[in-house]
Write a protein that holds these residues in place. Structure first.
Motif, PDB file in Angstrom:
ATOM      1  N   GLY A 241      15.846  26.000  16.318  1.00 59.51           N
ATOM      2  CA  GLY A 241      17.175  25.398  16.212  1.00 59.51           C
ATOM      3  C   GLY A 241      18.223  26.231  16.906  1.00 59.51           C
ATOM      4  N   ASN A 242      19.485  26.053  16.497  1.00 58.39           N
ATOM      5  CA  ASN A 242      20.601  26.724  17.157  1.00 58.39           C
ATOM      6  C   ASN A 242      20.725  28.162  16.648  1.00 58.39           C
ATOM      7  N   SER A 243      19.853  29.034  17.114  1.00 54.51           N
ATOM      8  CA  SER A 243      19.834  30.407  16.653  1.00 54.51           C
ATOM      9  C   SER A 243      19.524  31.316  17.832  1.00 54.51           C
ATOM     10  N   LEU A 244      19.878  32.576  17.687  1.00 58.17           N
ATOM     11  CA  LEU A 244      19.595  33.543  18.741  1.00 58.17           C
ATOM     12  C   LEU A 244      18.100  33.805  18.888  1.00 58.17           C
ATOM     13  N   LEU A 245      17.369  33.814  17.787  1.00 53.37           N
ATOM     14  CA  LEU A 245      16.005  34.334  17.804  1.00 53.37           C
ATOM     15  C   LEU A 245      15.044  33.571  18.718  1.00 53.37           C
ATOM     16  N   PRO A 246      15.109  32.227  18.803  1.00 53.51           N
ATOM     17  CA  PRO A 246      14.199  31.562  19.736  1.00 53.51           C
ATOM     18  C   PRO A 246      14.425  31.955  21.193  1.00 53.51           C
ATOM     19  N   LEU A 247      15.608  32.514  21.493  1.00 51.41           N
ATOM     20  CA  LEU A 247      15.870  32.994  22.845  1.00 51.41           C
ATOM     21  C   LEU A 247      15.375  34.425  23.051  1.00 51.41           C
ATOM     22  N   VAL A 248      15.207  35.148  21.950  1.00 53.08           N
ATOM     23  CA  VAL A 248      14.875  36.569  22.023  1.00 53.08           C
ATOM     24  C   VAL A 248      13.392  36.830  21.774  1.00 53.08           C
ATOM     25  N   LEU A 249      12.864  36.309  20.676  1.00 52.36           N
ATOM     26  CA  LEU A 249      11.544  36.734  20.227  1.00 52.36           C
ATOM     27  C   LEU A 249      10.406  36.391  21.180  1.00 52.36           C
ATOM     28  N   PRO A 250      10.400  35.227  21.841  1.00 49.43           N
ATOM     29  CA  PRO A 250       9.293  34.999  22.789  1.00 49.43           C
ATOM     30  C   PRO A 250       9.217  36.072  23.870  1.00 49.43           C
TER      31      PRO A 250
END
Length: 317
Positions: free
Chosen positions: A161-170
């Motif tokens: 969803g609209n969160s920082l983590l899906p942009l960072v963790l992968p």
């Protein structure tokens, strides 16, 4: 067994449906396409929740109506008002408690830990949209027309969803450099989606919670750098390579990318300390946050599943 109606089958809506089903409640999950978890205890209904008459019919006899919807990020100003209006009118007509999953945008930039008494001072579009939703619902509650509550959390752990983590963790898991407009060392609160669900259901079913907003119990704030490092340790990934993108590059990216354009309004959340105080919910509702490493382990599992099967756009909650 009581009827609970949930609008939205994103991470919170889905988890709420499963949580209530496990408790033995009657669950009706409403989405535009009739999506949601396949479970004999969960009735999935395809309907437009902005259709007040249809939503009223589906909610008749329910003890609670959960607003777990989330329109596409760049369409909040257009799509939220009719949807929020239908949800509130349905609560007024049926007597179901309207329990809304909120966010922290309404506070705007802050210089101290946020409590439920922090002024709703947002000047951006998304924050003002959410503040109008809350103000209108609260007015209906105070006038005796509806029973309402709202729970607010920070960036989600255990959800896309609209969160920082899906942009960072992968990228962290792949050992790649992460280049984002983030102050990697600023303290930041993170909220586990399982704790959102427990707080949401508690607020909907406890009359002490009605007519008030509640912050979801969250672990003490840690920086995005520390969070990424803990994920790397849990997964034996290389040490994260985190680089701060200059804000002008984010602004330029928004010229062609609607999502990047919307991030301009909330850039302050990752430029300075962004800390959530959830003392009130812990003391009143008896909820404590899930340990951080447990929430991070679940986040990695959910992220892996999300990469394989993306969630439908526009149903982020």
């Amino acid at each position: 067994m009581s009827l609970h109606v949930i609008v939205g089958a994103g991470p919170v809506g889905t988890a709420t449906a499963r949580h209530l089903a496990e408790r033995g409640e009657q669950v009706r999950l409403v989405t535009r396409r009739g999506t949601g978890p396949v479970d004999p205890a969960i009735e999935r209904i395809a309907a437009d929740a902005a259709d007040t008459d249809r939503l009223t019919a589906l909610t008749d006899g329910a003890v609670a109506l959960y607003n777990c919807a989330n329109p596409a990020y760049h369409r909040w100003a257009t799509d939220w008002p009719p949807l929020a209006g239908a949800l509130l009118t349905t609560a007024e007509r049926t007597g179901a408690v309207l329990a809304t999953v909120g966010c922290l945008y309404g506070y705007g930039p802050v210089d101290a830990p946020m409590t439920e008494d922090t002024p709703l001072a947002a000047t951006g579009t998304k924050g003002q949209v959410r503040n109008r939703m809350w103000t209108e619902a609260l007015a209906a509650h105070r006038a005796g027309r509806a029973r309402i509550t709202e729970v607010r959390g920070s960036d989600y752990l255990g959800a896309e969803g609209n969160s920082l983590l899906p942009l960072v963790l992968p990228k962290v898991l792949a050992g790649q450099r992460v280049f984002l407009p983030v102050n990697w060392d600023a303290p930041h609160s993170w909220t586990y989606v399982g704790d959102v669900v427990r707080t949401l259901v508690a607020a909907a079913t406890d009359e002490r919670a009605w007519g008030r907003a509640w912050h979801v119990p969250s672990n003490p704030a840690v920086s995005a750098r520390e969070l990424a490092g803990r994920v790397a340790q849990l997964t034996d990934a290389p040490a994260p390579r985190l680089v701060r993108m200059p804000y002008p590059l984010l602004w330029l990216g928004g010229l062609n990318d609607p999502f990047a354009r919307e991030l301009r309004e909330t850039a302050h959340q990752f430029a300075r300390p962004f800390v959530l105080d959830s003392t009130r919910a812990t003391e009143t509702l008896g909820i404590t946050p899930t340990p951080l490493d447990e929430a991070l382990a679940d986040t990695v599992r959910v992220l892996a599943a999300t990469i394989r099967t993306p969630a439908p756009a526009g149903e982020a909650h």
